[in-house]
Design a protein around this motif. Structure first.
Motif, PDB file in Angstrom:
ATOM      1  N   ILE A  56       0.875  -1.168   0.000  1.00 11.36           N
ATOM      2  CA  ILE A  56       0.000   0.000   0.000  1.00 11.36           C
ATOM      3  C   ILE A  56       0.918   1.225   0.000  1.00 11.36           C
ATOM      4  N   PHE A  57       0.954   1.925  -1.129  1.00 10.41           N
ATOM      5  CA  PHE A  57       1.819   3.079  -1.307  1.00 10.41           C
ATOM      6  C   PHE A  57       1.049   4.338  -0.921  1.00 10.41           C
ATOM      7  N   THR A  58       1.274   4.815   0.303  1.00  9.00           N
ATOM      8  CA  THR A  58       0.573   6.022   0.754  1.00  9.00           C
ATOM      9  C   THR A  58       1.155   7.231   0.039  1.00  9.00           C
ATOM     10  N   TRP A  59       0.402   8.317   0.058  1.00  9.08           N
ATOM     11  CA  TRP A  59       0.898   9.549  -0.564  1.00  9.08           C
ATOM     12  C   TRP A  59       2.162  10.021   0.161  1.00  9.08           C
ATOM     13  N   VAL A  60       2.194   9.853   1.471  1.00 14.80           N
ATOM     14  CA  VAL A  60       3.377  10.229   2.253  1.00 14.80           C
ATOM     15  C   VAL A  60       4.581   9.389   1.820  1.00 14.80           C
ATOM     16  N   PHE A  61       4.392   8.072   1.662  1.00 18.14           N
ATOM     17  CA  PHE A  61       5.482   7.185   1.246  1.00 18.14           C
ATOM     18  C   PHE A  61       6.006   7.594  -0.129  1.00 18.14           C
ATOM     19  N   LEU A  62       5.094   7.837  -1.074  1.00 17.99           N
ATOM     20  CA  LEU A  62       5.520   8.214  -2.428  1.00 17.99           C
ATOM     21  C   LEU A  62       6.254   9.552  -2.436  1.00 17.99           C
ATOM     22  N   ALA A  63       5.783  10.522  -1.658  1.00 14.77           N
ATOM     23  CA  ALA A  63       6.457  11.820  -1.596  1.00 14.77           C
ATOM     24  C   ALA A  63       7.868  11.669  -1.024  1.00 14.77           C
ATOM     25  N   GLU A  64       7.998  10.889   0.030  1.00 15.79           N
ATOM     26  CA  GLU A  64       9.319  10.647   0.627  1.00 15.79           C
ATOM     27  C   GLU A  64      10.219   9.883  -0.337  1.00 15.79           C
ATOM     28  N   LEU A  65       9.679   8.902  -1.018  1.00 18.79           N
ATOM     29  CA  LEU A  65      10.462   8.149  -2.001  1.00 18.79           C
ATOM     30  C   LEU A  65      10.929   9.077  -3.117  1.00 18.79           C
ATOM     31  N   GLY A  66      10.094  10.001  -3.522  1.00 17.07           N
ATOM     32  CA  GLY A  66      10.486  10.967  -4.539  1.00 17.07           C
ATOM     33  C   GLY A  66      11.671  11.816  -4.097  1.00 17.07           C
ATOM     34  N   ARG A  67      11.667  12.207  -2.829  1.00 16.22           N
ATOM     35  CA  ARG A  67      12.764  13.019  -2.298  1.00 16.22           C
ATOM     36  C   ARG A  67      14.056  12.219  -2.163  1.00 16.22           C
ATOM     37  N   ARG A  68      13.928  10.932  -1.914  1.00 20.21           N
ATOM     38  CA  ARG A  68      15.106  10.100  -1.633  1.00 20.21           C
ATOM     39  C   ARG A  68      15.347   9.026  -2.694  1.00 20.21           C
ATOM     40  N   GLN A  69      14.784   9.214  -3.874  1.00 17.74           N
ATOM     41  CA  GLN A  69      14.841   8.171  -4.897  1.00 17.74           C
ATOM     42  C   GLN A  69      16.280   7.737  -5.225  1.00 17.74           C
ATOM     43  N   GLY A  70      17.170   8.684  -5.446  1.00 15.05           N
ATOM     44  CA  GLY A  70      18.552   8.342  -5.776  1.00 15.05           C
ATOM     45  C   GLY A  70      19.230   7.566  -4.664  1.00 15.05           C
ATOM     46  N   GLU A  71      19.034   8.021  -3.456  1.00  8.52           N
ATOM     47  CA  GLU A  71      19.614   7.361  -2.282  1.00  8.52           C
ATOM     48  C   GLU A  71      19.066   5.942  -2.123  1.00  8.52           C
ATOM     49  N   ARG A  72      17.761   5.795  -2.265  1.00  9.79           N
ATOM     50  CA  ARG A  72      17.150   4.458  -2.131  1.00  9.79           C
ATOM     51  C   ARG A  72      17.641   3.517  -3.224  1.00  9.79           C
ATOM     52  N   TRP A  73      17.791   4.034  -4.459  1.00  8.27           N
ATOM     53  CA  TRP A  73      18.261   3.211  -5.574  1.00  8.27           C
ATOM     54  C   TRP A  73      19.699   2.763  -5.322  1.00  8.27           C
ATOM     55  N   GLU A  74      20.562   3.687  -4.918  1.00  2.00           N
ATOM     56  CA  GLU A  74      21.966   3.339  -4.651  1.00  2.00           C
ATOM     57  C   GLU A  74      22.063   2.326  -3.507  1.00  2.00           C
ATOM     58  N   GLY A  75      21.238   2.494  -2.487  1.00  3.20           N
ATOM     59  CA  GLY A  75      21.207   1.530  -1.384  1.00  3.20           C
ATOM     60  C   GLY A  75      20.787   0.147  -1.849  1.00  3.20           C
ATOM     61  N   TYR A  76      19.814   0.107  -2.727  1.00  6.95           N
ATOM     62  CA  TYR A  76      19.352  -1.168  -3.280  1.00  6.95           C
ATOM     63  C   TYR A  76      20.470  -1.847  -4.063  1.00  6.95           C
ATOM     64  N   LEU A  77      21.132  -1.095  -4.943  1.00  8.01           N
ATOM     65  CA  LEU A  77      22.225  -1.673  -5.730  1.00  8.01           C
ATOM     66  C   LEU A  77      23.346  -2.171  -4.822  1.00  8.01           C
ATOM     67  N   ALA A  78      23.648  -1.444  -3.753  1.00 10.36           N
ATOM     68  CA  ALA A  78      24.675  -1.865  -2.802  1.00 10.36           C
ATOM     69  C   ALA A  78      24.258  -3.146  -2.083  1.00 10.36           C
ATOM     70  N   ASP A  79      22.977  -3.234  -1.692  1.00 12.69           N
ATOM     71  CA  ASP A  79      22.476  -4.457  -1.039  1.00 12.69           C
ATOM     72  C   ASP A  79      22.598  -5.661  -1.972  1.00 12.69           C
ATOM     73  N   LEU A  80      22.223  -5.472  -3.240  1.00  8.40           N
ATOM     74  CA  LEU A  80      22.352  -6.568  -4.209  1.00  8.40           C
ATOM     75  C   LEU A  80      23.799  -7.031  -4.293  1.00  8.40           C
ATOM     76  N   ALA A  81      24.718  -6.083  -4.446  1.00  6.72           N
ATOM     77  CA  ALA A  81      26.135  -6.419  -4.589  1.00  6.72           C
ATOM     78  C   ALA A  81      26.659  -7.133  -3.340  1.00  6.72           C
ATOM     79  N   ALA A  82      26.298  -6.630  -2.173  1.00  3.83           N
ATOM     80  CA  ALA A  82      26.774  -7.219  -0.918  1.00  3.83           C
ATOM     81  C   ALA A  82      26.282  -8.652  -0.735  1.00  3.83           C
ATOM     82  N   LYS A  83      25.110  -8.960  -1.296  1.00  2.70           N
ATOM     83  CA  LYS A  83      24.519 -10.287  -1.134  1.00  2.70           C
ATOM     84  C   LYS A  83      24.730 -11.178  -2.349  1.00  2.70           C
ATOM     85  N   GLY A  84      25.486 -10.678  -3.342  1.00  2.00           N
ATOM     86  CA  GLY A  84      25.753 -11.476  -4.540  1.00  2.00           C
ATOM     87  C   GLY A  84      24.512 -11.721  -5.387  1.00  2.00           C
TER      88      GLY A  84
END
Length: 120
Positions: free
Chosen positions: A87-115
Motif C-alpha cells: 500500500i503506497f501512501t501519498w506520504v510514502f511516495l512523496a518521501e520516495l520521490g525526495r530520496r529516490q537516488g539514495e534508495r536506488w543506490e542503497g538497493y544496488l549496494a544491497d544486491l552487490a553485498a549479497k551477490g
C-alpha cells in the motif's frame, strides 16, 4: 505541496515500466517499476522489523499491471510478477520521490553485498 495530499495524477507509462506522480503544484516524480517493486512497503518486502527486510532481486523487467485506489490516502500497486500487497501512501511516495537516488543506490549496494542480480 503537502506530503499528505493526494496527487493530482498517477500515470503508468505505455510500456508499464514507469509511474509518474504529479502533485497539485505540478511537481512531478517519475518512478521505475523496478524501484517501486523492490522498496514496496509490504510486509513481504519490509518484514516486521529492519532485520527482516528482504532484498528483492531479479526485478529489472517487472511492470505495473494495475493501480488500485485505497481510500483517499494511498494506492495499491499490482505488479506483473504477482506482487500486490504494498500500500503506497501519498506520504510514502512523496518521501520516495525526495530520496529516490539514495534508495536506488542503497538497493544496488544491497544486491552487490549479497551477490544478487537485478536479472535473477
Amino acid at each position: 505541496m503537502s506530503a499528505e495530499a493526494a496527487p493530482r495524477e498517477l500515470r503508468v507509462s505505455k510500456d508499464r515500466r514507469q509511474l509518474t506522480v504529479r502533485y497539485a503544484d505540478d511537481a512531478t516524480d517519475v518512478f521505475p517499476a523496478e524501484l517501486l517493486r523492490v522498496v514496496s512497503p509490504s510486509a513481504e518486502v519490509q518484514g516486521h522489523s529492519p532485520e527482516q527486510r528482504v532484498t528483492v532481486s531479479g526485478k529489472r523487467q517487472v511492470a505495473i499491471a494495475d493501480l488500485v485506489p485505497t481510500g483517499h490516502y494511498a494506492v495499491r500497486i499490482v505488479f506483473d510478477d504477482g506482487h500486490d500487497t504494498g500500500i503506497f501512501t501519498w506520504v510514502f511516495l512523496a518521501e520516495l520521490g525526495r530520496r529516490q537516488g539514495e534508495r536506488w543506490e542503497g538497493y544496488l549496494a544491497d544486491l552487490a553485498a549479497k551477490g544478487l542480480s537485478r536479472d535473477r
